[in-house]
Design a protein around this motif. Structure first.
Motif, PDB file in Angstrom:
ATOM      1  N   SER A   1      32.874  35.020  44.744  1.00 57.48           N
ATOM      2  CA  SER A   1      33.789  34.538  43.694  1.00 57.48           C
ATOM      3  C   SER A   1      34.013  35.604  42.634  1.00 57.48           C
ATOM      4  N   ALA A   2      32.954  36.382  42.339  1.00 56.20           N
ATOM      5  CA  ALA A   2      33.098  37.474  41.368  1.00 56.20           C
ATOM      6  C   ALA A   2      34.100  38.505  41.871  1.00 56.20           C
ATOM      7  N   LEU A   3      34.040  38.833  43.144  1.00 54.16           N
ATOM      8  CA  LEU A   3      35.017  39.777  43.716  1.00 54.16           C
ATOM      9  C   LEU A   3      36.431  39.227  43.580  1.00 54.16           C
ATOM     10  N   ALA A   4      36.593  37.949  43.871  1.00 54.89           N
ATOM     11  CA  ALA A   4      37.919  37.330  43.770  1.00 54.89           C
ATOM     12  C   ALA A   4      38.421  37.359  42.333  1.00 54.89           C
ATOM     13  N   ASN A   5      37.540  37.144  41.370  1.00 52.69           N
ATOM     14  CA  ASN A   5      37.948  37.158  39.967  1.00 52.69           C
ATOM     15  C   ASN A   5      38.339  38.558  39.504  1.00 52.69           C
ATOM     16  N   ILE A   6      37.663  39.575  40.029  1.00 51.20           N
ATOM     17  CA  ILE A   6      38.033  40.952  39.680  1.00 51.20           C
ATOM     18  C   ILE A   6      39.445  41.225  40.171  1.00 51.20           C
TER      19      ILE A   6
END
Length: 398
Positions: free
Chosen positions: A232-237
């Motif tokens: 999810s962190a990758l998607a938010n970046i």
């Protein structure tokens, strides 16, 4: 009785004319006193009794002195003889040569500069100072390189554009190291009372410099819930590197939940680049990757994927068969990597087999409503040819 002078007066000793002296006393206040230590044998040291170069004598308490810099014999000798050399180009050159022999680099440079002040074309002095002839003029390398548009960066001459790129890389590397530290700390928090705070911190990451650190954490993580949080962190970046990382994980990660979650995030904002990536992977030598790429293309819903999906309905793969295995059981070696294994005897053998790809068929059926030729590749290609012909006719009529 010797008297103890105020620090303000001691600092003024630095401004006295340069004469013979043996020691420099560096004060904690930042000043310096030049002179000769009168009580060198005092042990333990309680005070410094100094005969000043300018005349007179003072006493310093031990806690007033930060360092004592002793002059080498050559430096003392230099103080004695320098005034005996004439202020001419020849005299200053001779003194510069004496300094060179005595390894007094800084003093030598002073006299070399004086030589060229007195004789601007003194070739030996110019050469010693780093000058060369460029277009008939004496210039140093820094002067020449600066005129050519270069700047000095970490000991090398580079164009400003190169320096800008290198600085960006340096800052990026620094930022990546910071993110490694942050993520490691937050991962530790996830095991304790600060779990909610750590989750919030990870989900608030937006810096593209954090991608490498997130990927490293993912590679080292075994707990599924934490791995999903990092996805999810990758998607938010959302940077190109982060999106590409999600696509790669959707094909290569061993955990099916992680793979499908990556596809979910990619499906939120489909892009031609990701479609192209999945299409490329339809030609992978690993049949598993082919089917996972088809799952991604089905979610992207891009009609441009239909022809390559047709080509990937039935794919040919090579397998290494180990002697003694039951028929239909193959090793995990795919592609052409089996070079060197013979097809006879009792050793490993390479076989070629065509495989049907069910995920590819599902993607085709999804992208072509009411059409299904199963694994009949020829029928699919005839249908594609018909579609192209119809589009050409419509274009002409338009």
């Amino acid at each position: 009785m010797r008297r103890r002078l105020p620090l303000a007066m001691l600092v003024l000793g630095c401004l006295a004319p340069a004469v013979l002296h043996a020691d420099t006393f560096v004060l904690k206040s930042g000043g310096k006193v030049e002179g000769t230590l009168v009580n060198p044998q005092e042990t333990p040291r309680e005070k410094y009794v100094i005969k000043l170069d300018a005349g007179g004598e003072i006493t310093l308490a031990r806690d007033q002195v930060k360092d004592v810099q002793r002059k080498r014999p050559a430096e003392v000798e230099y103080d004695k003889i320098r005034a005996t050399y004439p202020d001419t180009a020849a005299g200053q050159w001779a003194l510069a040569e004496w300094c060179r022999e005595q390894h007094l680099a800084e003093a030598r440079k002073v006299h070399l500069k004086r030589v060229i002040e007195l004789d601007s074309d003194h070739a030996a002095a110019r050469g010693a100072l780093g000058y060369g002839r460029f277009d008939g003029q004496w210039k140093t390398q820094p002067e020449v390189m600066t005129e050519r548009g270069y700047v000095e960066y970490k000991g090398r001459w580079r164009l400003p554009q190169e320096v800008e790129i290198l600085e960006q890389l340096r800052k990026s590397e620094l930022a990546e190291k910071t993110w490694y530290t942050n993520l490691k700390r937050w991962r530790d928090w996830l095991n304790g009372d600060r779990r909610d705070e750590a989750t919030k911190c990870i989900l608030e990451i937006r810096d593209p410099s954090a991608v490498a650190a997130v990927k490293r954490q993912l590679d080292n993580e075994t707990e599924q819930s934490v791995r999903l949080l990092l996805v999810s962190a990758l998607a938010n970046i959302g940077s190109p590197a982060a999106v590409h990382m999600l696509a790669a994980l959707s094909l290569e990660d061993a955990n099916s939940e992680v793979r499908l979650t990556c596809v979910d995030h990619l499906d939120d904002a489909p892009s031609p680049e990701i479609v192209a990536f999945y299409i490329q992977k339809l030609r992978d030598k690993d049949n598993t990757i082919v089917n996972r790429a088809a799952i991604g293309l089905a979610r992207m819903k891009d009609p441009s994927a239909i022809p390559p999906l047709v080509d990937a309905l039935v794919t040919t793969h090579k397998f290494k068969v180990v002697s003694g295995q039951a028929q239909g059981n193959y090793s995990a070696s795919f592609g052409s990597g089996g070079a060197g294994f013979g097809t006879g005897g009792g050793g490993p053998k390479i076989i070629t087999q065509q495989l049907h790809n069910p995920a590819v068929l599902e993607a085709l059926v999804l992208l072509t409503p009411n059409i299904n030729f199963n694994y009949d590749v020829a029928a699919w290609k005839r249908w594609l040819a018909t579609q192209r012909h119809s589009k050409m006719l419509d274009a002409r009529r338009g």
